[in-house]
Design an enzyme around this catalytic site. Structure first.
Site, short mmCIF file in Angstrom:
data_model
loop_
_atom_site.label_atom_id
_atom_site.label_comp_id
_atom_site.label_asym_id
_atom_site.label_seq_id
_atom_site.Cartn_x
_atom_site.Cartn_y
_atom_site.Cartn_z
N GLY A 37 0.89 -1.23 0.02
CA GLY A 37 -0.01 0.31 0.35
C GLY A 37 0.62 1.56 0.26
O GLY A 37 0.21 2.22 -0.24
N ASP A 96 -5.79 2.37 9.83
CA ASP A 96 -7.32 2.32 10.65
C ASP A 96 -7.44 1.51 11.82
O ASP A 96 -7.62 2.34 12.57
CB ASP A 96 -7.20 1.08 9.52
CG ASP A 96 -9.44 0.71 9.75
OD1 ASP A 96 -10.14 1.61 10.54
OD2 ASP A 96 -10.12 -0.13 8.66
N THR A 97 -7.28 0.02 11.99
CA THR A 97 -7.29 -0.37 13.46
C THR A 97 -6.18 -0.21 14.41
O THR A 97 -6.46 0.00 15.99
CB THR A 97 -8.17 -2.00 13.58
OG1 THR A 97 -7.08 -2.41 12.83
CG2 THR A 97 -8.98 -1.95 12.82
N GLY A 98 -5.02 -0.13 13.82
CA GLY A 98 -3.85 -0.47 13.99
C GLY A 98 -3.19 -1.67 14.26
O GLY A 98 -1.94 -1.57 14.88
N ARG A 158 -4.32 0.43 -7.04
CA ARG A 158 -3.43 0.57 -6.36
C ARG A 158 -2.79 2.22 -7.30
O ARG A 158 -1.65 2.72 -6.66
CB ARG A 158 -2.21 -0.46 -6.34
CG ARG A 158 -3.02 -1.21 -5.35
CD ARG A 158 -1.21 -1.83 -5.24
NE ARG A 158 -1.46 -2.84 -4.77
CZ ARG A 158 -2.06 -2.52 -3.34
NH1 ARG A 158 -1.74 -2.09 -2.14
NH2 ARG A 158 -2.19 -4.33 -2.39
P1 IMP Z 1 -5.33 -2.41 10.52
O1 IMP Z 1 -4.24 -3.04 10.48
O2 IMP Z 1 -6.54 -1.82 10.26
O3 IMP Z 1 -4.71 -0.60 11.20
O4 IMP Z 1 -4.89 -1.94 8.72
C1 IMP Z 1 -4.15 -1.64 7.94
C2 IMP Z 1 -3.87 -1.71 6.45
O5 IMP Z 1 -4.90 -2.51 5.96
C3 IMP Z 1 -3.17 -0.56 5.69
O6 IMP Z 1 -1.83 -0.26 5.17
C4 IMP Z 1 -4.23 -1.22 4.99
O7 IMP Z 1 -3.49 -1.74 3.77
C5 IMP Z 1 -5.46 -1.20 4.82
N1 IMP Z 1 -6.90 -1.11 4.78
C6 IMP Z 1 -6.70 0.39 6.05
N2 IMP Z 1 -7.76 0.82 5.56
C7 IMP Z 1 -7.70 1.09 3.99
C8 IMP Z 1 -8.69 1.91 3.14
O8 IMP Z 1 -9.44 2.38 3.73
N3 IMP Z 1 -7.69 1.77 1.94
C9 IMP Z 1 -7.25 0.24 1.32
N4 IMP Z 1 -6.62 -0.44 2.30
C10 IMP Z 1 -6.87 0.03 3.26
MG MG Z 2 -0.32 -0.73 4.04
#
Ligand code: IMP
Ligand code: MG
Length: 169
Positions: A37, A96-98, A158
């Protein structure tokens, strides 16, 4: 799809971030991109950071074809990378969630780095700023699923230049 953040806004913010990071972080920093990403953000951001940094990449995946985190974070860190004693800047696309970041931080922490900072292009609203003391970010966004400029839905979108809100998923 609707544009949330345009290419122009992204590039302008990256210049500001580059100045801030160059001022605040040590010159001998190791820049660590989280694939896939962050690949475009990484490429644009690292060219605004002064000094003579090293770069490395880690591969992380958690979402599969869903728009909500699965909670299972799969990390691939080459055992050839040495973080020990180094100042590290993790470069992420979005928090997002971390969960992804927590897993990355836990794994790198074990290797005794000198310091770890984080720069994420996007953060979704939450307690991220309080939780991560050395966090830099481009934009704080609502709880929306976004694509483009590196971010995907099911490996698509992407290569788009702007960041879009993905509707109807
Ligand atoms: P987390 O573990 O929930 O914080 O999500 C982190 C990873 O999920 C990021 O590095 C992204 O690759 C993917 N991600 C989270 N939210 C989005 C979104 O809105 N669009 C696309 N990818 C996302
Ligand atoms: Mg990512």
């Amino acid at each position: 799809m609707r544009v949330l953040i345009s290419e122009n806004e992204i590039q302008k913010r990256i210049q500001e971030l580059g100045r801030e990071l160059s001022e605040k972080l040590p010159a001998d920093i190791l820049l660590v991109g989280i694939l896939k990403g962050s690949f475009l953000f990484f490429a644009d951001l690292v060219r605004t950071i002064s000094g003579n940094p090293e770069i490395q990449f880690i591969q992380a995946s958690s979402y599969g074809s869903a728009t909500v985190s699965s909670g299972n974070v799969d990390l691939q860190i080459s055992n050839k990378i040495s973080f020990s004693g180094k100042h590290i800047l993790i470069i992420e696309d979005i928090i997002d969630t971390g969960l992804t970041l927590d897993k990355i931080l836990a794994d790198i922490q074990k290797t005794s780095p000198a310091s770890i900072s984080i720069c994420s292009l996007l953060i979704k609203k939450g307690d991220h700023k309080e939780k991560y003391p050395s966090l830099f970010y481009g934009f704080e966004i609502e709880d929306l699923f976004v694509v483009g400029y590196g971010l995907d839905y099911n490996e698509k979108y992407r290569t788009l230049r702007d960041i879009f809100i993905l509707e109807s998923t």
